[in-house]
Design an enzyme around this catalytic site. Structure first.
Site, PDB file in Angstrom:
ATOM      1  N   THR A  76       0.840  -1.203   0.000  1.00 52.17           N
ATOM      2  CA  THR A  76       0.000   0.000   0.000  1.00 52.17           C
ATOM      3  C   THR A  76       0.869   1.246   0.000  1.00 52.17           C
ATOM      4  OG1 THR A  76      -1.847  -1.086   1.109  1.00 52.17           O
ATOM      5  CG2 THR A  76      -1.726   1.304   1.303  1.00 52.17           C
ATOM      6  N   SER A 204       5.893  -6.874  -2.041  1.00 46.16           N
ATOM      7  CA  SER A 204       5.562  -7.022  -0.622  1.00 46.16           C
ATOM      8  C   SER A 204       5.889  -8.421  -0.128  1.00 46.16           C
ATOM      9  CB  SER A 204       4.070  -6.746  -0.414  1.00 46.16           C
ATOM     10  OG  SER A 204       3.749  -6.875   0.943  1.00 46.16           O
ATOM     11  N   ALA A 205       6.118  -8.525   1.188  1.00 47.23           N
ATOM     12  CA  ALA A 205       6.462  -9.827   1.777  1.00 47.23           C
ATOM     13  C   ALA A 205       5.238 -10.606   2.247  1.00 47.23           C
ATOM     14  CB  ALA A 205       7.412  -9.622   2.966  1.00 47.23           C
ATOM     15  N   HIS A 206       4.112  -9.920   2.405  1.00 45.66           N
ATOM     16  CA  HIS A 206       2.965 -10.584   3.054  1.00 45.66           C
ATOM     17  C   HIS A 206       2.325 -11.662   2.191  1.00 45.66           C
ATOM     18  CE1 HIS A 206       0.529  -7.809   0.608  1.00 45.66           C
ATOM     19  NE2 HIS A 206      -0.497  -8.574   0.876  1.00 45.66           N
ATOM     20  N   CYS A 327     -21.755  -8.313   0.149  1.00 44.10           N
ATOM     21  CA  CYS A 327     -22.038  -8.632   1.552  1.00 44.10           C
ATOM     22  C   CYS A 327     -20.766  -8.884   2.352  1.00 44.10           C
ATOM     23  CB  CYS A 327     -22.911  -9.875   1.639  1.00 44.10           C
ATOM     24  SG  CYS A 327     -24.609  -9.517   1.262  1.00 44.10           S
TER      25      CYS A 327
END
Lengths: 394, 211
Positions: A76, A204-206, A327
């Site tokens: 992000t 990113s590492a995630h 939803c």
């Protein structure tokens, strides 16, 4: 049911690999000092060396020089820096136009919207039914005022892999900077910045069994980009803040652990899942391209049923997946990606994303297909939609 | 495992009661659409001697709270007189389910509406209702009380989000006090559209947001 949780939401977050934990442990308990210059004290110098080593390893996985890679808190932030940093650096010289695809992930999409409020013009490029950006449309939408194109490497939901080489060449030809969000491809799908004309790459590492809270941004040498996070002089004076050395070391370790064999294994699980579902569950539609997609991603709409009901039933049986249904989302809006590829509300609400990781097995694939077949049948039996389907289902 | 729903909701979700369709129903209604995320169909059989609901079934395309509310509402309505059944409120249904998350109120309101509409459908078919009334600001306001602000789980009229309603030559204009780029602006707009557009004399609906 397998009597254990089958986690199939690896695009959102992954389980940490124990080897990563072992690699980062010393940086919490032994070498916890700030990274000092080479004239600092011993622990600080060691910390600096660890940070440099991690940077070098990740940069080299991208084909980049270490000075071209900065660490951030995750994808992000990387995408925010790429878009806002370039905008801030270039808006005085040109008249501000940015091009992104309609199906970008929120960091790029919402950074673009924020820039629009600052007076930038943004073109949100349509994609085709598989999620591909049309290169001619991209070329046509460029103006003399265009400063940046941001088009993802692969889509976070439907997995479609863009022709970033083709996109890069067009940008290069027009002298426009090119950012790509490679959160879901790096390093599964090779991206060599020596070969591909890309100026900024978000990673990113995630998503790769590394720690959360660490990511990075490749910035090609010479790219004009303004500092976005102010403070100290860290990260080549481009991103201030105390370095997350444990995170950086963990990220590098996570990158090192990924092999072509693993990519192949993920792809086999993906293919078995797609083939079995399309063959065994009637009225199911694959979202995204059948082959030019992430090795670990499958996204399928089960018509006439709603996604939150499916995910809750799956959860009760021990399966974790996500859905594009309104939803399920925090904004109560259906997936902009499925709408972007021309899907209607029903296709969006009934979509389920399965993303595989290191800890999944073929047994998981068969178990989730079995569970889904039962759940979808049950929910369809109470649904007022698609009443002509009985014929097909027999 | 941790679910956002009460045990009763989960029980009705897992094993919904009175599911299906009644062939040749005396009254039926469908509320919602795939666009608003949920859809519920309600079918009733009426015993004309006692004016009670002799049988009731429902179908649902929706999330857990929609399915569970559909299920509980059929249980609550069965055997009741039409007037009693009409007056079953969303609150009663929600309490019978042990409560629902705020964010999911709007999905469950649909099932309650479905029951009322099915009864209305029966009454219309049997000549039990008066002439169609023209749409007034008050009619719109009443309808907007069915539009739930997902942040609070309360309707947009009660929470003062409806700043203005204007009706002119069949065009209804509703001003909503949330910014255009609010997290729920789109969802609220779609919900308002669902409620107002079907009114027989509404030609056009304009939903505006404050800055």
């Amino acid at each position: 049911m397998l009597g254990r949780v089958v986690y199939l939401d690896n695009a959102a977050a992954t389980r940490l690999d124990e080897r990563v934990l072992e690699a980062v442990r010393p940086y919490f308990f032994d070498t916890y000092a700030v990274a000092t210059s080479e004239f600092g004290y011993s622990q600080g110098i060691e910390a600096r060396e660890a940070l440099d080593g991690a940077r070098e390893a990740i940069a080299s996985a991208l084909g980049a020089a270490p000075e071209e890679f900065i660490f951030t808190s995750g994808s992000t932030e990387s995408s925010n820096i790429a878009l806002k940093g370039v905008a801030l650096a270039l808006d005085k010289k040109k008249d501000k136009h940015i091009i992104v695809s309609k199906i970008e992930d929120f960091p790029v999409l919402h950074s673009s919207q924020a820039l629009e409020k600052q007076g930038f013009q943004v073109t949100y490029l349509d994609v085709d039914g598989d999620g591909f950006v049309d290169l001619d449309k991209l070329r046509d939408s460029m103006t003399n005022e265009t400063i940046l194109v941001s088009i993802q490497h692969a889509n976070q939901e439907i997995g479609t892999i863009q022709d970033i080489e083709g996109i890069g060449h067009i940008c290069r030809e027009k002298g426009v900077l090119f950012h790509t969000d490679a959160t879901h491809t790096f390093p599964w799908v090779p991206l060599d910045v020596k070969r591909i004309p890309v100026d900024l790459v978000t990673v990113s590492a995630h998503t790769i069994h590394g720690p959360k809270g660490i990511g990075g941004l490749y910035i090609r040498q010479g790219t004009q980009i303004a500092k976005w996070v102010d403070g100290g002089f860290q990260e080549f004076n481009l991103r201030a803040g105390l370095e997350n050395i444990a995170g950086a070391v963990g990220f590098a370790k996570a990158v090192e652990l990924i092999t072509p064999e693993e990519t192949k294994r993920l792809q086999e699980m993906r293919d078995r899942l797609i083939d079995r579902i399309l063959a065994e569950i009637p009225n199911s539609t694959l979202n995204g391209h059948r082959w030019r997609r992430l090795p670990q991603n499958a996204n399928i709409t089960f018509h006439f049923v709603e996604g939150e009901s499916m995910t809750l039933h799956l959860d009760m049986r021990g399966f974790a997946v996500s859905t594009g249904s309104a939803c399920f989302s925090r904004s109560l809006e259906g997936s902009h990606v499925i709408f972007g590829i021309g899907g209607d509300h029903e296709r969006t609400h009934g979509s389920i994303r399965f993303t595989f990781g290191r800890y999944n097995t073929m047994e998981d694939v068969d178990a989730v297909v079995q569970a889904l077949a039962e759940i979808v049948k049950e929910l369809r039996s109470i649904s007022p939609l698609g009443k002509n389907r009985e014929k097909e289902e027999g | 495992m941790r679910f956002p729903y009460s045990e009763t909701v989960l029980e009705h979700f897992r094993h919904p009661r009175n599911v299906g369709k009644i062939e040749n129903p005396d009254g039926k209604a469908t509320e919602g659409s795939p666009a608003c995320g949920d859809m519920v169909a309600v079918y009733i059989k009426v015993d004309p001697k006692t004016n009670t609901i002799a049988d009731i079934k429902f179908e649902s395309y929706g999330c857990a709270s929609n399915i569970a509310t559909g299920s509980i509402i059929t249980e609550l309505a069965k055997g009741k007189t039409l007037d009693e059944a009409k007056n079953i409120s969303w609150k009663e249904a929600s309490e019978a389910l042990g409560g629902l998350p705020k964010l999911k109120v709007h999905c469950s309101v649909l099932a309650v509406e479905g029951l009322r509409s099915a009864i209305q459908n029966y009454e219309e078919r049997h000549g039990l209702v008066k002439e169609q009334k023209p749409t007034t600001v008050e009619v719109v306001r009443q309808r907007l009380k069915k539009v739930i602000n997902p942040l609070t789980g309360l309707n947009v009229v009660r929470t003062n989000l409806v700043k203005d309603i204007e009706i002119k030559d069949g065009t209804v204009r509703v001003l909503v006090d949330v910014p255009q780029d609010h997290q729920f602006a789109h969802a609220i707009k779609e919900d308002i559209t669902e409620r107002i557009e079907p009114l027989w004399d509404v030609k056009k609906l304009v939903v505006e947001f404050t800055e």
